[in-house]
Enzyme design. Structure first.
Site, PDB file in Angstrom:
ATOM      1  N   SER A  68       0.737  -1.002  -0.239  1.00  0.00           N
ATOM      2  CA  SER A  68       0.570  -0.224  -0.310  1.00  0.00           C
ATOM      3  C   SER A  68       1.170   1.320  -0.391  1.00  0.00           C
ATOM      4  O   SER A  68       0.362   2.507  -0.122  1.00  0.00           O
ATOM      5  CB  SER A  68      -1.121   0.283   0.891  1.00  0.00           C
ATOM      6  OG  SER A  68      -2.298  -1.190   0.875  1.00  0.00           O
ATOM      7  N   LYS A  71       0.344   3.132  -3.224  1.00  0.00           N
ATOM      8  CA  LYS A  71      -0.341   4.279  -3.204  1.00  0.00           C
ATOM      9  C   LYS A  71      -1.022   6.014  -3.069  1.00  0.00           C
ATOM     10  O   LYS A  71      -1.348   6.840  -3.497  1.00  0.00           O
ATOM     11  CB  LYS A  71      -1.593   4.381  -1.848  1.00  0.00           C
ATOM     12  CG  LYS A  71      -2.537   2.106  -1.802  1.00  0.00           C
ATOM     13  CD  LYS A  71      -3.293   1.834  -0.837  1.00  0.00           C
ATOM     14  CE  LYS A  71      -3.934   0.845  -1.532  1.00  0.00           C
ATOM     15  NZ  LYS A  71      -4.526   0.284  -0.215  1.00  0.00           N
ATOM     16  N   TYR A 193      -3.390  -2.639  -9.933  1.00  0.00           N
ATOM     17  CA  TYR A 193      -3.312  -2.243  -9.167  1.00  0.00           C
ATOM     18  C   TYR A 193      -2.848  -3.030  -7.985  1.00  0.00           C
ATOM     19  O   TYR A 193      -1.983  -3.269  -7.919  1.00  0.00           O
ATOM     20  CB  TYR A 193      -4.846  -2.266  -8.549  1.00  0.00           C
ATOM     21  CG  TYR A 193      -4.745  -2.201  -6.568  1.00  0.00           C
ATOM     22  CD1 TYR A 193      -4.884  -1.404  -5.713  1.00  0.00           C
ATOM     23  CD2 TYR A 193      -5.690  -3.258  -6.552  1.00  0.00           C
ATOM     24  CE1 TYR A 193      -4.815  -0.940  -4.211  1.00  0.00           C
ATOM     25  CE2 TYR A 193      -4.938  -3.491  -4.756  1.00  0.00           C
ATOM     26  CZ  TYR A 193      -4.521  -2.031  -3.424  1.00  0.00           C
ATOM     27  OH  TYR A 193      -4.926  -2.396  -2.609  1.00  0.00           O
ATOM     28  N   TYR A 244      -4.931   3.378   8.187  1.00  0.00           N
ATOM     29  CA  TYR A 244      -6.128   3.056   8.574  1.00  0.00           C
ATOM     30  C   TYR A 244      -6.172   3.099   9.612  1.00  0.00           C
ATOM     31  O   TYR A 244      -6.674   4.127  10.099  1.00  0.00           O
ATOM     32  CB  TYR A 244      -5.617   1.565   8.075  1.00  0.00           C
ATOM     33  CG  TYR A 244      -5.468   0.898   6.593  1.00  0.00           C
ATOM     34  CD1 TYR A 244      -5.898   1.568   5.240  1.00  0.00           C
ATOM     35  CD2 TYR A 244      -4.036   0.750   7.168  1.00  0.00           C
ATOM     36  CE1 TYR A 244      -4.935   1.482   4.411  1.00  0.00           C
ATOM     37  CE2 TYR A 244      -3.399   0.706   5.836  1.00  0.00           C
ATOM     38  CZ  TYR A 244      -3.520   0.962   4.129  1.00  0.00           C
ATOM     39  OH  TYR A 244      -3.132   0.500   2.782  1.00  0.00           O
ATOM     40  N   VAL A 262       1.425  -4.215   4.108  1.00  0.00           N
ATOM     41  CA  VAL A 262       1.115  -5.255   5.183  1.00  0.00           C
ATOM     42  C   VAL A 262       2.554  -5.549   4.487  1.00  0.00           C
ATOM     43  O   VAL A 262       2.926  -7.305   5.046  1.00  0.00           O
ATOM     44  CB  VAL A 262       0.306  -5.988   4.564  1.00  0.00           C
ATOM     45  CG1 VAL A 262      -0.856  -5.272   5.083  1.00  0.00           C
ATOM     46  CG2 VAL A 262      -0.085  -5.775   2.274  1.00  0.00           C
TER      47      VAL A 262
HETATM   48  O1  DON Z   1      -4.375  -4.957  -1.535  1.00  0.00           O
HETATM   49  C1  DON Z   1      -4.393  -5.826  -1.123  1.00  0.00           C
HETATM   50  O2  DON Z   1      -4.993  -5.714   0.429  1.00  0.00           O
HETATM   51  C2  DON Z   1      -2.600  -5.887  -0.474  1.00  0.00           C
HETATM   52  N1  DON Z   1      -2.261  -5.429  -1.798  1.00  0.00           N
HETATM   53  C3  DON Z   1      -2.412  -4.418  -0.050  1.00  0.00           C
HETATM   54  C4  DON Z   1      -2.639  -3.786   1.527  1.00  0.00           C
HETATM   55  C5  DON Z   1      -2.215  -3.255   2.310  1.00  0.00           C
HETATM   56  O3  DON Z   1      -0.873  -2.953   2.159  1.00  0.00           O
HETATM   57  C6  DON Z   1      -2.762  -2.261   3.207  1.00  0.00           C
HETATM   58  N2  DON Z   1      -1.163  -2.286   4.825  1.00  0.00           N
HETATM   59  N3  DON Z   1      -1.655  -2.322   5.559  1.00  0.00           N
END
Ligand code: DON
Length: 308
Positions: A68, A71, A193, A244, A262
């Site tokens: 993420s 983003k 994405y 988040y 993550v």
């Molecule tokens: O779409 C997802 O769930 C992951 N590619 C990215 C999620 C993420 O990194 C959220 N982070 N804390």
């Protein structure tokens, strides 16, 4: 005004030593199976300064899945290339819900709370697809240009693993499409994405790539990607939404604009001074690196760099 010490490497060693106890705690993300095999005991920390220094400790040169954190760069490009139009389709409020929650999206008629939850990032990717035709290519070009190196890219195994286990993201995309908040075919948006999240970079590379946020929108070659106001606003959204449903706790403990992923990375910005990137794969229940938050908290204390 915060100040970095003369001996930045010594400061980073101190942060590492004082947070070593939390490395290896928490849980490595496994809902994307390709991430589950990353060793939990890794720890890297790097700082890039606006006057051109780059220092790191631990595994700061090892590449990891930026997830993420990507983003931030998608949002910066979209605002830089397309201006404020995006805000008709995505909000700027913390969600207080998990990053992949469907519930809020239903109550709020397909308009995601902010660009850093998954639904919001899908809207950004959709807009960037309309504007550039190749969102992941555009994000990679920005990252490589700012680092001055094209030796990193998308990890195809992680991208495939995300796609194979991406039903929840697909649900978010189709739900927003049903509400008229997607312009492009969902499967193409999802593909970009997933690949954007699967970019692998090191702490040192990420810190360098994000310096334009500490320089209020100016790129490495002095071109402007963002106006000063746009850059300030991205920092504001990182502060309020970057971790988040733990964004309040992150602001309380660290007090810097930050964005987690993550994969265990967290990117933080000290406006006008530097960027800091930390990586350690053990996550808390909200998906933020436990050792990463601890290290940023200590860094902010020792340098007086909290924005508050
Ligand atoms: O779409 C997802 O769930 C992951 N590619 C990215 C999620 C993420 O990194 C959220 N982070 N804390």
């Amino acid at each position: 005004m915060p100040r970095l010490p003369e001996d930045l490497p010594e400061l980073l060693e101190r942060v590492r030593a004082e947070t070593a106890g939390s490395v290896g705690t928490g849980k490595v993300a496994d809902y994307i199976p390709a991430l589950a095999s990353v060793p939990a005991d890794r720890f890297g920390l790097a700082v890039a300064t606006v006057d051109g220094q780059l220092h790191g400790v631990g595994d700061w040169r090892e590449r990891f899945s930026i997830q993420s954190i990507s983003k931030v760069f998608g949002l910066a490009l979209t605002l830089g290339l397309d201006g404020d139009r995006l805000w008709q389709r995505v909000g700027r409020e913390p969600s207080g819900d998990p990053f992949n929650s469907l519930v809020q999206l239903e109550l709020e008629h397909g308009i995601p709370r902010n660009p850093f939850i998954n639904a919001g990032a899908l809207v950004v990717t959709d807009r960037l697809l309309s504007v550039t035709g190749d969102p992941v290519g555009a994000v990679l070009a920005l990252l490589r240009g700012e680092v001055g190196d094209d030796g990193f890219g998308v990890d195809p195994l992680v991208a495939e693993s995300e796609a194979a286990h991406g039903d929840l993201n697909a649900a978010l995309g189709y739900f927003m499409s049903a509400h008229g908040n997607m312009d492009n075919p969902i499967r193409i948006v999802l593909d970009h994405y997933f690949r954007q999240c699967a970019i692998a970079m090191s702490c040192g590379e990420l810190a360098q790539a994000a310096l334009f946020l500490a320089r209020h929108g100016t790129l490495r070659d002095e071109r402007r990607l963002l106006s000063e106001v746009q850059a300030k606003r991205i920092n504001a959204i990182m502060l309020t939404c970057g971790a988040y449903d733990a964004a309040g706790e992150f602001a309380y403990r660290v007090g810097l604009p930050g964005k987690s992923g993550v994969g265990g990375g967290i990117l933080a910005v000290v406006p006008r001074l530097c960027t800091v990137c930390v990586w350690s794969p053990g996550l808390d229940d909200q998906g933020n690196s436990i050792a990463g938050v601890a290290a940023l908290e200590r860094f902010a204390q020792l340098t007086g760099s909290s924005v508050f």
